[in-house]
Design an enzyme around this catalytic site. Structure first.
Site, PDB file in Angstrom:
ATOM      1  N   GLY A 259       0.814  -1.215   0.000  1.00 39.48           N
ATOM      2  CA  GLY A 259       0.000   0.000   0.000  1.00 39.48           C
ATOM      3  C   GLY A 259       0.841   1.255   0.000  1.00 39.48           C
ATOM      4  O   GLY A 259       0.493   2.254  -0.663  1.00 39.48           O
ATOM      5  N   ASP A 260       1.951   1.215   0.714  1.00 40.65           N
ATOM      6  CA  ASP A 260       2.864   2.362   0.727  1.00 40.65           C
ATOM      7  C   ASP A 260       3.498   2.562  -0.653  1.00 40.65           C
ATOM      8  O   ASP A 260       3.632   3.689  -1.121  1.00 40.65           O
ATOM      9  CB  ASP A 260       3.961   2.144   1.774  1.00 40.65           C
ATOM     10  CG  ASP A 260       3.399   1.970   3.171  1.00 40.65           C
ATOM     11  OD1 ASP A 260       2.712   2.888   3.646  1.00 40.65           O
ATOM     12  OD2 ASP A 260       3.627   0.916   3.771  1.00 40.65           O
TER      13      ASP A 260
END
Length: 484
Positions: A259-260
């Site tokens: 997600g990062d």
């Protein structure tokens, strides 16, 4: 233009080893720890990812005045840091892994704390940003009223990517894109609409319905609901039709950081002027490539001493970029293919790519790959996936699986990265990679390469290297069959 990451940081500690026995005190595995890695997590991980690519990035956060806080600063070397005091112990998350399996996680200092104060320097940095990523991990930075007021004003002027957290505040109105995962989106939509999103059948419909609810209540320009290996669904304000974003298949044991990486990719592509649909598609690909390359475990370690002053971290980053421009790969280099290509190109180097199945590596492969590497500053191999090989060569192939084939290729000094593709031809992989030179074996000599038009469309060239007809995978396979 400088990228600014705003949010909460934590220290992630990975303890890895093997578990071959149970404890005599209780029926639990005993892990013989053979490796310890410490890294910046949360917003710190997003900033590190961007810095590793050579982007000028500033992290706006708060830090605890303790040993974990000092270790965080060590691990953020190369990132310009504008930090205020948190007034509380730094959160530490320790993961224990036995082989490829997670055993347990310990959280220290992760309890909820009051909303921290923000300094004038923190606000000024956000105000001067060219693109902003809010990496909210529920520790209160994104809830600060002064910061939120500034972000609300900035939302109409610069792209803001907001990665929300279930324990954090809702995004400010007007941000370019909010990126909840499916479970976060469903939970938030249920809290806002007081009922669970139903949709039709399957995750796609549920993600779309949750995205519509969040879009209405959050007032963002768009919502990108991520679904792991199933890709994502993009909902845009004023357009009720959900836009599916597929993801390539990736076998990755640890999804940490995906997600990062997606948020970082969105920032890069939006800053480059791409429209949201294209940026979302490229960011999903970036996240998949990140996991395929080993995820957070593949990020280089940082052991450069405390970097507690903005000037020291900035000068360190600039000196690294100067070194990279002079010697693109002095020391450790990225192995994720798209990041590698971008880094080489940014430093004025030449990106070379070649492709094939590479089933049963032989001397002919080695000679061709070595010759291709001599043509530029890095060599990226576009590798047919197992499914692709089966479609091309029949159900008995490949002899060696794609992960082992990639590992063997990466073990060669002349190969810098491997990009696995699932299609029958490498055109889609080339479109993403956009090499300066596309290389094939000399068996194509005298004939125009099938990929020539595509490669030449962005100014690239197609070349051939010597072909060694007496050596082939088919010949090796036939010989092995006779002795087996």
């Amino acid at each position: 233009m400088r990228m600014v990451v705003v949010g909460d940081v934590m220290l992630d500690v990975d303890l890895s080893g093997e578990a071959t026995r149970l404890s005599p005190d209780a029926p639990v595995p005993v892990v013989d720890v053979s490796g310890v890695r410490r890294r910046a997590g949360g917003a710190g991980l997003v900033a590190r990812m961007l810095a590793e690519e050579g982007w000028p990035v500033t992290l706006v956060t708060v830090l605890g005045d303790d040993d974990a806080g000092r270790q965080l600063q060590d691990n953020l070397a190369g990132v310009r840091l504008v930090a205020g005091p948190s007034g509380y112990p730094s959160p530490v998350k320790t993961r224990v892994r036995a082989g490829s399996h997670a055993v347990v996680r310990f959280d220290q200092g992760c309890e909820k704390t009051p909303v921290p104060e923000v300094s004038p320097a923190m606000l000024q940095t956000v105000e001067e940003a060219g693109v902003i990523i809010v990496a909210d991990y529920g520790r209160g930075v994104a809830a600060n009223p002064r910061l939120r007021e500034l972000l609300s004003r900035q939302a109409g002027q610069v792209p803001i990517i907001w990665d929300p957290h279930p324990s954090g505040p809702k995004p400010v109105p007007g941000v370019a894109v909010v990126t909840p995962n499916l479970s976060e989106a469903v939970k938030a939509a249920q809290a806002l609409a007081h009922k669970a999103p139903q949709g039709g059948s399957g995750d796609q419909d549920q993600a779309a319905e949750a995205g519509r609810i969040l879009l209405e209540h959050w007032g963002s320009q768009s919502v990108l609901v991520t679904k792991g290996e199933q890709g994502a669904v993009l909902l845009r304000n004023g357009n009720p039709v959900p836009h599916p974003v597929p993801a390539p298949r990736v076998e990755a044991g640890d999804p940490c950081g995906a997600g990062d990486r997606l948020a970082a990719g969105l920032a890069v592509h939006l800053l480059a002027g791409r429209d949201l649909e294209e940026a979302a598609a490229l960011a999903v690909q970036d996240a998949a490539d990140f996991l395929a390359a080993g995820g957070v475990s593949a990020l280089p370690d940082r052991a450069t001493g405390v970097a507690d002053q903005e000037s020291s971290t900035t000068s360190l980053n600039e000196s690294r970029l100067r070194l990279a421009a002079e010697r693109p790969y002095a020391g450790r280099r990225p192995t994720e293919p798209l990041l590698l290509a971008r880094t080489v190109r940014k430093n004025g180097g030449t990106v070379v790519a070649t492709g094939g199945c590479f089933d049963l590596l032989h001397a002919g492969h080695v000679r061709s790959l070595s010759a291709a590497r001599e043509l530029g500053d890095c060599l990226i191999v576009c590798l047919n996936s197992d499914d692709s090989v089966r479609r091309l060569k029949g159900p008995e192939r490949p002899i060696i699986g794609q992960h082992d084939r990639a590992e063997l290729l990466l073990a060669m000094e002349c190969v810098d990265a491997v990009l696995v593709f699932d299609e029958d031809t490498p055109e889609a992989a080339l479109e993403r990679l956009r090499p300066d030179i596309w290389v094939k074996g000399g068996d194509y000599k005298g004939a125009r390469l099938p990929e020539a038009d595509l490669v030449e469309s962005w100014g690239g060239r197609c070349l051939t290297v010597p072909y060694h007809p007496a050596r082939s995978t088919t010949g090796l396979a036939d010989a092995l069959a006779k002795v087996s």
